[in-house]
Design an enzyme around this catalytic site. Structure first.
Site, mmCIF file in Angstrom:
data_model
loop_
_atom_site.group_PDB
_atom_site.id
_atom_site.type_symbol
_atom_site.label_atom_id
_atom_site.label_comp_id
_atom_site.label_asym_id
_atom_site.label_seq_id
_atom_site.Cartn_x
_atom_site.Cartn_y
_atom_site.Cartn_z
ATOM 1 N N GLU A 190 0.777 -1.231 0.000
ATOM 2 C CA GLU A 190 0.000 0.000 0.000
ATOM 3 C C GLU A 190 0.810 1.284 0.000
ATOM 4 O O GLU A 190 0.370 2.307 0.522
ATOM 5 C CB GLU A 190 -0.921 0.003 1.225
ATOM 6 C CG GLU A 190 -0.198 0.040 2.576
ATOM 7 C CD GLU A 190 0.014 -1.322 3.196
ATOM 8 O OE1 GLU A 190 0.184 -1.391 4.430
ATOM 9 O OE2 GLU A 190 0.005 -2.319 2.456
ATOM 10 N N ASN A 191 2.000 1.283 -0.575
ATOM 11 C CA ASN A 191 2.809 2.499 -0.607
ATOM 12 C C ASN A 191 1.937 3.698 -0.969
ATOM 13 O O ASN A 191 1.198 3.666 -1.957
ATOM 14 C CB ASN A 191 3.924 2.359 -1.638
ATOM 15 C CG ASN A 191 4.581 1.000 -1.601
ATOM 16 O OD1 ASN A 191 5.215 0.629 -0.642
ATOM 17 N ND2 ASN A 191 4.406 0.238 -2.678
ATOM 18 N N HIS A 248 -8.574 -3.355 -1.075
ATOM 19 C CA HIS A 248 -7.790 -3.533 0.147
ATOM 20 C C HIS A 248 -6.634 -2.533 0.203
ATOM 21 O O HIS A 248 -6.465 -1.810 1.198
ATOM 22 C CB HIS A 248 -7.256 -4.960 0.211
ATOM 23 C CG HIS A 248 -6.496 -5.273 1.463
ATOM 24 N ND1 HIS A 248 -7.055 -5.933 2.521
ATOM 25 C CD2 HIS A 248 -5.205 -5.015 1.829
ATOM 26 C CE1 HIS A 248 -6.176 -6.058 3.494
ATOM 27 N NE2 HIS A 248 -5.031 -5.512 3.090
ATOM 28 N N GLU A 249 -5.844 -2.482 -0.856
ATOM 29 C CA GLU A 249 -4.678 -1.602 -0.833
ATOM 30 C C GLU A 249 -5.085 -0.130 -0.815
ATOM 31 O O GLU A 249 -4.403 0.702 -0.197
ATOM 32 C CB GLU A 249 -3.770 -1.894 -2.032
ATOM 33 C CG GLU A 249 -3.272 -3.326 -2.134
ATOM 34 C CD GLU A 249 -2.602 -3.829 -0.859
ATOM 35 O OE1 GLU A 249 -2.022 -3.004 -0.118
ATOM 36 O OE2 GLU A 249 -2.674 -5.042 -0.586
ATOM 37 N N HIS A 259 -5.947 1.064 2.609
ATOM 38 C CA HIS A 259 -4.743 1.387 3.374
ATOM 39 C C HIS A 259 -4.300 2.837 3.183
ATOM 40 O O HIS A 259 -3.539 3.360 4.006
ATOM 41 C CB HIS A 259 -3.593 0.473 2.953
ATOM 42 C CG HIS A 259 -3.574 -0.854 3.632
ATOM 43 N ND1 HIS A 259 -3.676 -1.011 4.996
ATOM 44 C CD2 HIS A 259 -3.439 -2.115 3.120
ATOM 45 C CE1 HIS A 259 -3.594 -2.293 5.298
ATOM 46 N NE2 HIS A 259 -3.465 -2.987 4.188
ATOM 47 N N GLU A 262 -4.440 -3.711 8.936
ATOM 48 C CA GLU A 262 -4.867 -4.855 8.134
ATOM 49 C C GLU A 262 -6.313 -5.268 8.375
ATOM 50 O O GLU A 262 -7.043 -5.588 7.431
ATOM 51 C CB GLU A 262 -3.924 -6.032 8.369
ATOM 52 C CG GLU A 262 -2.494 -5.778 7.926
ATOM 53 C CD GLU A 262 -2.374 -5.521 6.427
ATOM 54 O OE1 GLU A 262 -3.308 -5.853 5.670
ATOM 55 O OE2 GLU A 262 -1.333 -4.977 6.027
#
Length: 889
Positions: free
Chosen positions: A294-295, A326-327, A330, A349
């Protein structure tokens, strides 16, 4: 196991457990008290990092300028480094006294000639480092395109403590700072980072690219990717979106490009804090790692989780959506607001997993995503029912192995399920307001669980009369700080007026030793009588009596399968629910199937009680329910292999499933929902695996057509048909299957076709498949496929799979860095339990796993030993069930 004591009579036992203790105020985050090895008297404010990677030599050269805030006079400055040599080290332009770097400690200590005073200082140095060949730090990833062109790119994977491999830094999540990255690479490369490019200067064969400064963020979210890459892009509501892939494959990102815009709109609205970066880049890395990272502003994905081709299945398209969801979640949970330390990783998470399911269900209602998520919840409950299970909030002692210190099933899957239960208990609007307040208050900062609970407490209902009494922090603490979950037992009494009263009791549910576990939960129940609406009930003590409708109606205590707990009904209620099973709502049926199977496994209910529910399903077409049923029947069938009762049980299982298969047929219909399509593949695939002659013959006919024309079978059906054929393949059919796999046009097909090969049952053919899995025939970029392929063989060919695993363990685990040790210690025993006695498995793994992985190994061995015991118990139970069926005829 104390099986003789574990009966449903436990419903009214264990009523003397203590009541929940009064909760104390939740602990909240402060920088000064945040865990970590680094001193807090020197704080990085901004990094200016210039790197020149040499991919061919696997080295890099860098220069850093770090603006520091010194909060207490100090003669030493300490930060993280690994495999780096520093030179020309200056503080405020003056040489320092000494520099000592320890790769063992992953620390650099700078000693000054005189203490640095409080205030701002500038640290500068040059350094050299290494480019990695596995996905940690800055790594090189080799790939081959579908048309055979070989290449290599560079990318980063820093979570949890690997930013220090690319540049020396304060590599702990509490040290948030601004990062300005400059890279010098071949001029032919395209390069990407968290922020847009600020400048680019070409000098001959090289180009130097500077990126704009990031917001304040932790080191593990910094990102850099460079190589021969292409992109597609779009601008939407003030944000620039682009999908990046190996040049020539970027068009596969069209679905992801559209999805990203949709998801960001929803998240901007939900969180009440607009995504703060000017762009969102999604980068498809060919191999390297599984899933995504997730940068902030530059999310990296395994390309199979981002790109969609014409040969992609619905399951692959679903994966693209939920991995993106999901990412992108984040970008708020993890990036905008970051956990204070790795023991609170669930704040990243669990919330991302919960938000993913919520978003996927919102945007794709015909997928019935929450029902499908029952599978991940059951996986979590299986892990959580072990005596050695971890809590969601798991202390992290060894920061250098933070990612192997937690159980993914608990942090991701249990965390998601618990959050859904809490959201339902509070009400979605109230829950969202608490999340919005949390985001606004803690943006660009760090938190602990207490910060979240305070935000939710502030908006939650305090009215106990509506069944939602109690502070949410106290309810949540019982689920996040202790391991396990409760079994809620239901004992019903009927009044003269026909009204029903239910005595509810709770105890910890354990796979083995039920009745011996400790723990007490505040349980948000959903109670439904008949077809009416679910009523909220908060079970706060060891026992509680409630009104439960009328005695003539069915009763469910986990309506819609929202709760994270098991339910055991008294015999009369279970019999009533079984008789009227088809009248229950889908979620209620799913919950009952899950619970009755779990009780049977624990020895607390006869297997026949579960099989009675299966028989009562009739022609109900629900994908998750039948997934659960065929999964259980498949498990029982596997336990019977080599035993006298195998043939009889397999015939019994076929008889249970065949009527539904006939109802569905082989051919898709225009009005088929995704669930019906999946259900058809499930039941036909299982019938084929169980050797149903008509099903195998039909699959062979379709396969023959596919050999002649690759368009003869739709991508979604290919794995099912090919697996059926492979299970009973002749040598000639195997060669046809193998040729198809070798001729795959892309990695999606490659993974699908080789997966089908692993279904072979002939030992000689299985040996060939095993050799293929560990050979160069599987390209490096598909390295994450090898272990799942081997895992699929472990059930039918346990010794072969185990031998291949032990001989190739390092290569098999390398693509899963930094999670390889978790698999080795925690998952491998349960996967390879058939291959050797538990003590032999444990001894071998102990030789390979470091000593600090002992808790994870204990979990894995508990699973292996449970499976050994369960197999013996279930063989007898299955024989009895089949005998009873024959007698009834």
């Amino acid at each position: 196991m104390r099986i003789s004591l574990l009966t449903l009579a436990l419903a009214t036992a264990f009523t003397s457990s203590p009541t929940p203790a009064q909760s104390t105020a939740p602990t909240t985050f402060t920088f000064a008290s945040a865990p970590g090895r680094l001193p807090k008297n020197v704080i990085p404010i901004r990094y200016d990092i210039a790197v020149t990677p040499n991919a061919a030599a696997r080295t890099l050269a860098g220069h850093e300028t770090i603006l520091l805030e010194v909060t207490a006079p100090t003669a030493t400055i300490q930060f993280n480094s690994l495999n780096q040599k520093l030179s020309n080290v200056l503080l405020d332009g003056k040489p320092v006294k000494s520099v000592e770097s320890s790769d063992e400690q992953q620390l650099t200590t700078i000693t000054l000639h005189a203490p640095a005073a409080c205030g701002r200082h500038t640290l500068t140095f040059d350094y050299t480092g290494k480019i990695q060949t596995k996905p940690v730090g800055l790594f090189a990833q080799q790939y081959k395109t579908p048309d055979g062109v070989e290449g290599e790119l560079l990318s980063t994977m820093f979570q949890a403590t690997d930013a220090r491999r690319m540049f020396p830094c304060w590599d702990e999540p509490a040290f948030r700072a601004v990062f300005k990255l400059t890279v010098t690479t071949p001029a032919s490369w395209s390069v990407y980072s968290n922020m847009p490019q600020a400048s680019r200067k070409v000098d001959g064969a090289l180009a130097t690219t500077s990126f704009e400064p990031t917001p304040k963020m932790p080191t593990y979210l910094v990102e850099f990717t460079g190589g021969h890459l292409g992109e597609i892009s779009a601008d939407h509501r003030g944000t620039h979106f682009n999908v990046v892939a190996v040049k020539g494959q970027e068009e596969g990102g069209r679905v992801a490009l559209a999805t990203a815009q949709q998801i960001l709109d929803d998240y901007n609205d939900y969180f009440g804090v607009k995504y703060p970066l000017p762009k969102l880049t999604s980068i498809a890395v060919p191999g390297g790692f599984s899933g995504g990272m997730e940068n902030w502003g530059a999310i990296t994905y395994n390309d199979q989780a981002l790109l969609v081709t014409p040969s992609s299945t619905l399951a692959a398209r679903q994966k693209v959506f939920w991995v993106q969801a999901h990412e992108m979640a984040h970008q708020w949970f993890g990036d905008l607001v970051t956990m204070g330390w790795w023991d609170e990783l669930w704040l990243n998470e669990s919330f991302a997993s919960w938000m993913t399911a919520r978003e996927t269900d919102l945007r794709n209602p015909d997928w019935r995503w929450w029902e499908l998520q029952d599978e991940s919840k059951e996986k979590a409950m299986a892990a959580d029912a072990r005596a050695n299970a971890q809590p969601i909030i798991q202390p992290v002692v060894n920061e250098l192995d933070a990612m192997n210190s937690f159980d993914p099933s608990i942090v991701l899957d249990k965390g998601q399920a618990v959050l859904r239960m809490l959201e339902n208990h509070m009400g979605p609007d109230t829950f969202r307001q608490g999340i919005r307040n949390y985001m606004k208050k803690h943006a660009y900062s760090n938190t602990l669980a207490g910060d979240l609970w305070n935000a939710l407490d502030a908006v939650s209902s305090k009215d106990a009369k509506d069944g939602k009494g109690g502070r949410i922090s106290a309810i949540a603490a019982s689920w996040t700080t202790q391991p396990g979950f409760p079994l809620v037992s239901v004992a019903v009494t009927c009044g003269a007026d026909g009204r029903r009263t239910a005595l509810l009791t709770q105890q910890r549910f354990l796979l083995q030793g039920l009745g011996t576990g400790k723990g007490l939960w505040q349980v948000p129940l959903q109670v439904r009588s008949g077809g009416g609406p679910a009523q909220a009930v908060l079970l706060t003590g060891a026992e509680q009596r409630i009104d439960a409708g009328t005695c003539e109606d069915t009763l469910t205590v986990n309506a819609d399968a929202i709760g994270y707990y098991r339910v055991a009904y008294d015999p009369a209620t279970l019999a009533l629910n079984t008789r009227r099973f088809t009248t229950l709502k889908d979620g209620d049926r799913i919950a009952m199937l899950d619970d009755q199977w779990a009780l049977a496994q624990a020895g607390a209910a006869p297997l026949a009680s579960y099989l009675a529910l299966v028989s009562a399903m009739g022609g109900v077409q629900n994908a998750r329910a039948w997934d659960q049923i065929t999964g259980v029947l498949g498990t029982l069938e596997s336990y019977q292999r080599g035993a006298p009762g195998h043939a009889a049980f397999t015939a019994y299982a076929r008889d249970l499933v065949r009527p539904l298969a006939r109802q569905l047929g082989w051919d898709a219909r225009p009005d088929d929902t995704p669930g019906v399509q999946k259900l058809r593949r499930t039941v036909l695939g299982q019938l084929g695996a169980w050797g149903d002659p008509a099903t195998v013959a039909a699959a062979r006919k379709r396969f023959a057509a596919f050999v002649a024309d690759r368009s003869a079978i739709a991508p979604d059906d290919q794995l099912m048909v090919m697996s059926i054929v492979a299970s009973s393949a002749t040598p000639a059919e195997f060669e046809q299957l193998h040729a198809i796999a070798k001729g795959a046009k892309n990695e999606a097909e490659l993974r699908r076709y080789y997966q089908a090969l692993t279904s072979v049952r002939d030992p000689a053919l299985a040996a060939k498949v095993g050799a293929i899995i560990v050979s160069g025939e599987i390209p490096k970029q598909a390295g994450t496929a090898r272990l799942p392929l081997l895992g699929r063989m472990a059930d039918e060919h346990p010794q072969l799979a185990w031998d291949l695993f032990t001989k190739n363990v390092d290569a098999l685990l390398e693509p899963y860095a930094p999670f390889g040790l978790t698999f080795l210690a925690q998952e491998a025993p349960g996967l390879f339990w058939r291959a050797a006695p538990p003590e032999q498995l444990e001894a071998w793994i102990r030789q390979k796993a470091p000593a600090y992985m002992a808790p994870q190994l204990a979990l894995g061995m508990e699973t292996a030993r449970f499976k050994h015991a369960q197999a013996a118990m279930m063989r007898k139970a299955a024989d009895a069930a089949v005998a009873a069926k024959v007698t009834a005829r």
